[in-house]
Design a protein around this motif. Structure first.
Motif, short mmCIF file in Angstrom:
data_model
loop_
_atom_site.label_atom_id
_atom_site.label_comp_id
_atom_site.label_asym_id
_atom_site.label_seq_id
_atom_site.Cartn_x
_atom_site.Cartn_y
_atom_site.Cartn_z
N GLY A 11 46.46 0.32 -23.35
CA GLY A 11 46.92 0.22 -21.96
C GLY A 11 47.64 -1.05 -21.58
O GLY A 11 47.52 -1.51 -20.44
N SER A 13 51.31 -2.99 -20.90
CA SER A 13 52.68 -2.59 -20.57
C SER A 13 53.47 -2.48 -21.87
O SER A 13 53.19 -3.18 -22.84
CB SER A 13 53.30 -3.66 -19.67
OG SER A 13 54.64 -3.31 -19.40
N SER A 37 44.79 5.65 -25.41
CA SER A 37 43.59 5.25 -24.66
C SER A 37 43.67 5.75 -23.22
O SER A 37 44.75 6.09 -22.72
CB SER A 37 43.43 3.72 -24.68
OG SER A 37 44.32 3.13 -23.77
N SER A 102 46.78 -3.90 -25.93
CA SER A 102 46.25 -4.67 -24.80
C SER A 102 45.38 -5.81 -25.32
O SER A 102 44.89 -5.76 -26.46
CB SER A 102 45.42 -3.76 -23.88
OG SER A 102 44.23 -3.40 -24.54
N THR A 103 45.16 -6.81 -24.47
CA THR A 103 44.24 -7.88 -24.87
C THR A 103 42.84 -7.30 -25.08
O THR A 103 42.10 -7.76 -25.96
CB THR A 103 44.19 -8.98 -23.79
OG1 THR A 103 43.84 -8.38 -22.54
CG2 THR A 103 45.52 -9.70 -23.68
N LYS A 115 34.83 0.77 -28.91
CA LYS A 115 34.45 1.41 -27.64
C LYS A 115 35.12 2.77 -27.47
O LYS A 115 34.70 3.56 -26.63
CB LYS A 115 34.79 0.50 -26.46
CG LYS A 115 36.28 0.34 -26.18
CD LYS A 115 36.68 0.66 -24.76
CE LYS A 115 38.18 0.60 -24.62
NZ LYS A 115 38.74 1.15 -23.43
N ARG A 137 50.91 -7.35 -26.08
CA ARG A 137 51.86 -7.56 -24.98
C ARG A 137 51.08 -8.15 -23.81
O ARG A 137 50.44 -7.43 -23.05
CB ARG A 137 52.48 -6.23 -24.58
CG ARG A 137 53.87 -6.22 -23.95
CD ARG A 137 54.22 -7.06 -22.77
NE ARG A 137 53.24 -7.22 -21.72
CZ ARG A 137 53.35 -8.12 -20.75
NH1 ARG A 137 54.37 -8.94 -20.69
NH2 ARG A 137 52.42 -8.23 -19.81
C1 LIG Z 1 50.27 -0.91 -15.01
C2 LIG Z 1 49.38 -1.70 -15.91
C3 LIG Z 1 49.92 -2.63 -16.76
C4 LIG Z 1 49.10 -3.38 -17.62
N1 LIG Z 1 49.70 -4.25 -18.49
C5 LIG Z 1 48.93 -4.91 -19.38
C6 LIG Z 1 49.55 -5.75 -20.36
O1 LIG Z 1 50.77 -5.92 -20.41
N2 LIG Z 1 48.75 -6.35 -21.27
C7 LIG Z 1 47.39 -6.17 -21.30
O2 LIG Z 1 46.74 -6.73 -22.18
N3 LIG Z 1 46.77 -5.39 -20.35
C8 LIG Z 1 47.51 -4.76 -19.40
N4 LIG Z 1 46.90 -3.95 -18.47
C9 LIG Z 1 45.43 -3.90 -18.42
C10 LIG Z 1 44.83 -2.93 -19.43
O3 LIG Z 1 45.26 -1.61 -19.16
C11 LIG Z 1 43.30 -3.02 -19.34
O4 LIG Z 1 42.85 -4.26 -19.87
C12 LIG Z 1 42.59 -1.88 -20.04
O5 LIG Z 1 41.20 -2.09 -19.97
C13 LIG Z 1 43.00 -1.77 -21.50
O6 LIG Z 1 42.22 -0.73 -22.08
P1 LIG Z 1 42.54 -0.15 -23.53
O7 LIG Z 1 42.65 -1.30 -24.46
O8 LIG Z 1 41.38 0.72 -23.83
O9 LIG Z 1 43.79 0.64 -23.44
C14 LIG Z 1 47.70 -3.21 -17.59
C15 LIG Z 1 47.15 -2.26 -16.72
C16 LIG Z 1 47.98 -1.52 -15.89
C17 LIG Z 1 47.36 -0.51 -14.96
#
Ligand SMILES: Cc1cc2nc3c(=O)[nH]c(=O)nc-3n(C[C@H](O)[C@H](O)[C@H](O)COP(=O)(O)O)c2cc1C
Length: 215
Positions: A11, A13, A37, A102-103, A115, A137
């Motif tokens: 998640g 960008s 995800s 994502s981070t 997870k 990113r």
């Molecule tokens: C529109 C949007 C943009 C996001 N952009 C980023 C990003 O560029 N980098 C990042 O690390 N998290 C970003 N996030 C936050 C992640 O989606 C969030 O940390 C999420 O828990 C990641 O879950 P996942 O690793 O399971 O996909 C963004 C969230 C949203 C809604």
């Protein structure tokens, strides 16, 4: 035996990077297993206006990639399905790319959180010593973000930040060219042939004359 590349979309960008990598793999004729995800569905919706639904994954993916997927060798695994094939090292795959990463995903993979299926599949590739490419990113970054990336590097992953170069495409580079640059670097890391960017040849051409000219 079918041996796909697993593509995990988390998640952060940057869903255009994921789309370009997926198109590149399909263009190269590589089988692909896709994991998206829960958070990536939100970024996809935000960045493209498109939903991604488990029950309609092939139609939604075809709409997102802008192509007919009728002949494509594709499998899709819901991120919540921790019993899906890529959760086991006994399932044969070439390796995996997490794009964008994502981070949270980087942290989860680095510490073995598992997870969801994306994190578990990435960890499986590390433990099986198969290629894992992560495309973080985020900017700016915290110390803990950097530490997780170092942990991933030390565990054998290729950390490939979504950091496009402007050479080749020039000062008027389009967003699409910059996306393709990153996707091309990902495919290079996977060893998958592509023509997504012009490779550096060492030839600066007329620019070298201008740079060398005395003031
Ligand atoms: C529109 C949007 C943009 C996001 N952009 C980023 C990003 O560029 N980098 C990042 O690390 N998290 C970003 N996030 C936050 C992640 O989606 C969030 O940390 C999420 O828990 C990641 O879950 P996942 O690793 O399971 O996909 C963004 C969230 C949203 C809604």
């Amino acid at each position: 035996m079918r041996r796909p590349w697993v593509v995990g979309v988390s998640g952060a960008s940057g869903t255009p990077y994921a789309a370009a990598v997926l198109r590149g793999l399909l263009d190269a004729g590589s089988p692909v297993d896709l994991v998206i995800s829960r958070a990536a569905r939100l970024t996809l919706l935000d960045e493209t206006g498109r939903p991604f639904r488990d029950a309609h994954w092939k139609d939604d993916l075809a709409g997102w990639l802008g192509r007919d997927l009728a002949g494509a060798d594709l499998a899709y695994w819901p991120a919540g399905d921790l019993a899906a094939a890529p959760s086991s090292g006994s399932y044969p795959v070439c390796g995996m790319v997490v794009v964008p990463a994502s981070t949270a995903a980087c942290a989860g993979i680095a510490i073995g959180l598992s997870k969801d299926l994306l994190q578990r599949a990435a960890e499986v590739n590390l433990k099986e010593r198969r290629p894992l490419v992560v495309v973080p990113r985020e900017t700016p970054v915290t110390r803990s973000h950097l530490e997780h990336l170092i942990a991933l590097h030390d565990a054998g992953a290729v950390v490939l930040p979504a950091s496009p170069g402007f050479y080749g495409a020039g000062a008027d580079a389009s967003a699409g060219q910059l996306v393709d640059f990153v996707a091309g670097k990902v495919l290079d890391a996977l060893g998958v042939p592509h023509t997504l960017f012009r490779r550096w040849t060492g030839d600066l051409g007329a620019a070298r004359d201008r740079a060398d000219r005395p003031e």
